[in-house]
Write a protein that holds these residues in place. Sequence first.
Motif, short mmCIF file in Angstrom:
data_model
loop_
_atom_site.label_atom_id
_atom_site.label_comp_id
_atom_site.label_asym_id
_atom_site.label_seq_id
_atom_site.Cartn_x
_atom_site.Cartn_y
_atom_site.Cartn_z
N PRO A 370 0.90 -1.34 -0.36
CA PRO A 370 -0.03 0.01 0.14
C PRO A 370 0.88 1.19 -0.52
CG PRO A 370 -1.25 -1.45 0.91
CD PRO A 370 0.62 -2.44 1.16
N GLN A 371 2.21 1.41 0.67
CA GLN A 371 3.06 2.51 0.59
C GLN A 371 3.85 3.13 -0.77
OE1 GLN A 371 6.44 1.63 3.27
NE2 GLN A 371 5.17 1.31 4.60
N SER A 372 3.08 1.73 -1.65
CA SER A 372 3.34 2.15 -3.11
C SER A 372 1.81 2.25 -3.76
CB SER A 372 4.25 0.72 -3.74
OG SER A 372 4.37 0.91 -5.33
N LEU A 373 1.42 1.42 -3.10
CA LEU A 373 0.16 1.80 -4.62
C LEU A 373 -0.48 3.08 -4.28
CD1 LEU A 373 -2.03 -1.66 -4.55
CD2 LEU A 373 -0.36 -0.48 -6.20
N ALA A 374 -0.73 3.40 -2.53
CA ALA A 374 -1.26 4.63 -2.45
C ALA A 374 -0.92 5.63 -2.68
CB ALA A 374 -1.26 5.18 -1.01
N PRO A 375 0.21 6.32 -3.46
CA PRO A 375 1.45 7.05 -3.81
C PRO A 375 0.64 7.36 -4.77
CG PRO A 375 2.91 6.58 -1.65
CD PRO A 375 1.67 5.48 -2.62
N ALA A 376 1.73 6.21 -5.50
CA ALA A 376 0.74 5.72 -6.95
C ALA A 376 -0.22 6.70 -7.56
CB ALA A 376 1.81 4.71 -7.59
N LEU A 377 -1.39 6.24 -6.54
CA LEU A 377 -2.76 5.97 -7.48
C LEU A 377 -3.58 7.47 -6.65
CD1 LEU A 377 -4.70 2.39 -6.39
CD2 LEU A 377 -3.68 3.51 -8.87
N ALA A 378 -2.83 7.73 -5.77
CA ALA A 378 -3.34 9.63 -5.15
C ALA A 378 -3.29 10.72 -6.10
CB ALA A 378 -2.81 9.81 -3.92
N PRO A 379 -2.19 11.30 -7.00
CA PRO A 379 -2.00 12.21 -8.04
C PRO A 379 -3.55 11.44 -9.06
CG PRO A 379 0.30 11.22 -7.50
CD PRO A 379 -0.75 10.34 -7.11
N PHE A 380 -3.71 10.58 -9.18
CA PHE A 380 -4.85 10.42 -9.86
C PHE A 380 -6.30 10.23 -9.01
CE2 PHE A 380 -1.55 8.05 -11.76
CZ PHE A 380 -1.56 8.31 -12.85
N ILE A 381 -6.30 9.72 -8.47
CA ILE A 381 -7.50 10.01 -7.03
C ILE A 381 -7.99 11.49 -7.22
CG2 ILE A 381 -8.72 9.38 -5.46
CD1 ILE A 381 -6.84 7.04 -5.16
N VAL A 382 -6.96 12.29 -6.82
CA VAL A 382 -7.27 13.62 -5.77
C VAL A 382 -7.62 14.47 -7.44
CG1 VAL A 382 -5.67 13.66 -4.59
CG2 VAL A 382 -5.17 14.44 -6.72
N LEU A 383 -7.84 14.17 -8.62
CA LEU A 383 -8.80 14.23 -9.74
C LEU A 383 -9.99 14.02 -10.22
CD1 LEU A 383 -5.40 14.00 -12.43
CD2 LEU A 383 -6.29 16.95 -11.29
N ILE A 384 -10.05 13.03 -8.94
CA ILE A 384 -12.34 12.67 -9.43
C ILE A 384 -12.66 13.63 -8.93
CG2 ILE A 384 -13.63 10.51 -8.35
CD1 ILE A 384 -11.31 9.30 -8.55
N GLY A 385 -13.64 13.84 -10.00
CA GLY A 385 -14.78 14.75 -8.72
C GLY A 385 -14.35 15.69 -9.52
N GLY A 386 -13.93 16.34 -10.10
CA GLY A 386 -13.13 17.76 -9.97
C GLY A 386 -13.08 18.38 -8.66
N ALA A 387 -13.15 19.72 -8.60
CA ALA A 387 -12.73 20.11 -7.39
C ALA A 387 -12.63 19.71 -6.05
CB ALA A 387 -13.30 21.97 -7.62
N ASP A 388 -11.82 20.41 -5.59
CA ASP A 388 -12.15 19.98 -3.77
C ASP A 388 -13.35 20.86 -2.98
OD1 ASP A 388 -10.48 18.68 -1.37
OD2 ASP A 388 -12.01 19.65 -0.73
N PRO A 389 -14.01 20.29 -2.42
CA PRO A 389 -15.89 20.68 -2.21
C PRO A 389 -15.10 21.91 -0.65
CG PRO A 389 -15.13 18.17 -1.38
CD PRO A 389 -13.99 18.34 -2.12
N ILE A 390 -14.47 21.41 -0.37
CA ILE A 390 -13.62 21.97 0.68
C ILE A 390 -13.07 23.75 0.32
CG2 ILE A 390 -12.80 22.40 3.19
CD1 ILE A 390 -15.40 20.79 2.98
N ALA A 391 -11.68 23.14 0.07
CA ALA A 391 -10.31 24.29 -0.03
C ALA A 391 -11.03 24.86 -2.09
CB ALA A 391 -9.12 23.22 -0.75
N GLY A 392 -11.37 23.80 -2.79
CA GLY A 392 -11.30 24.39 -4.27
C GLY A 392 -10.05 24.36 -4.76
N GLY A 393 -9.81 24.39 -6.07
CA GLY A 393 -9.36 24.26 -6.82
C GLY A 393 -8.68 22.72 -7.47
N GLU A 394 -8.15 22.15 -8.87
CA GLU A 394 -8.12 21.72 -9.30
C GLU A 394 -7.83 19.81 -8.68
OE1 GLU A 394 -3.82 21.82 -11.31
OE2 GLU A 394 -5.45 22.82 -12.49
#
Length: 446
Positions: A370-394
């Motif tokens: 998971p220390q490999s998968l989580a950092p590798a997948l995170a840059p793609f996961i944070v692009l799901i659903g548009g802007a952050d509902p709290i902070a905004g931004g991409e």
Amino acid sequence: MANTVDALSPTRVPMSRIYLFALIELATLGALITPLVVSLSLKVLQLVPEAEKEGALGIVAALGALSALLANPIFGHLSDRTQSRFGRRRPWLVAGVLGGLAASVLLAIAPNLPVMIVAWVLAQAAYNATLAALSALLADQVPEQQRAKASGIFGAFGFLGMVPAMIVAALFASNLTLVMLVMPVFAVVVVTVICLVIPDPQVDRQDAGRRSFAQVFSAFVFNPAKVPAFTLVWVQRATMQFGYTVVSTFALFYLMIRLGMDQTGAASLTSIATLAGAALNVVAAFTCGYLASRRGNYAPFVIGSAALMVVSLLMKAFTDDLSVFWISTALAGFALGAYYAVDLALVMRTLPAGEEGKYLGIFNVAKTLPQSLAPALAPFIVLIGGADPIAGGEKNYAALYIVAAVAVLASLLTLPGLRGVLRRADSERPRVASAPARITEKAEVA
């Protein structure tokens, strides 16, 4: 179920020995995990533009975790078959921390991202050699009736290892070299001294000696159908660890985006929050390890820890409030402590006799993958659903924490298949050979 109580340790071992084993865990994990919490993020910010920080950190952490994934079963397998006058586990314990120190020096002076990646890959491989040998040593010498307590102690000490390094990181956030090298030096001293006093008897094996590449590769090969309980515990730990890896690896960036903190302030708060979580982890691991050892039933601890972790992740997904951040951090620390109190003891009920090092190495992959998968997948996961509902931004950090919560919740799907090992069976209780030993055991329980 394949496992029986190890023949090398039919009776209780002194608690002092378990604490010495746990001290090795403390020093080694302290050297290994501290960079994931603070140092790697700060080093990445030194070497790449800020807009590229998530992707760069993801590459570094993912390749390092891939190295750990490969190293753990290989060194566990090799330690099973090592024969030397120093024993079969101790040579790998010492060699691992020495290699880790050398790699940490390279990491501290790395002038660019490729060198940083090489250094972190080497550090992960070296420290996982030590961890693989240590897990096997625990299986060699600690009997069933002490394993839940030992698992709790190991879980607590693993997080205690971050305490001195986090203090250094909080006080000297601008001195990255000092932050990176404190724990590696400490690990070399601690492991070397302890290896001079702990027993590590030689075991004669016909398959000891030089190993071909194909034989070493066999360290990764096992038939899940022959060890179904082991496989399910592996899956359970991997999904639980995925959730916590998201919490720890991206904590600094989370604080910068959600709470609008600068780099120095976020690094200091991350260190303090890690210390607070570690304190609760220690309390939970000791307490739950003691209770689980008495009950012999690990199901309540697995279910409770997963539920708390899910609540923690969902709280962070939808807040920019500092007080909520602290509450969720506390819940995550307690949850992981409760889980680590039983996970190692649980998997030891599923190990095939004579291959403890190999299978514990494979089990540790469930912690490193998971220390490999989580950092590798995170840059793609944070692009799901548009802007952050709290902070905004991409960058949508809510999506990241929701995915992690779903993964942790999915870990509970393994429980029906683990009914045979969640509760200690009478046949798993070690036989007491003599009346004096029985009297001693009763006295220790009292």
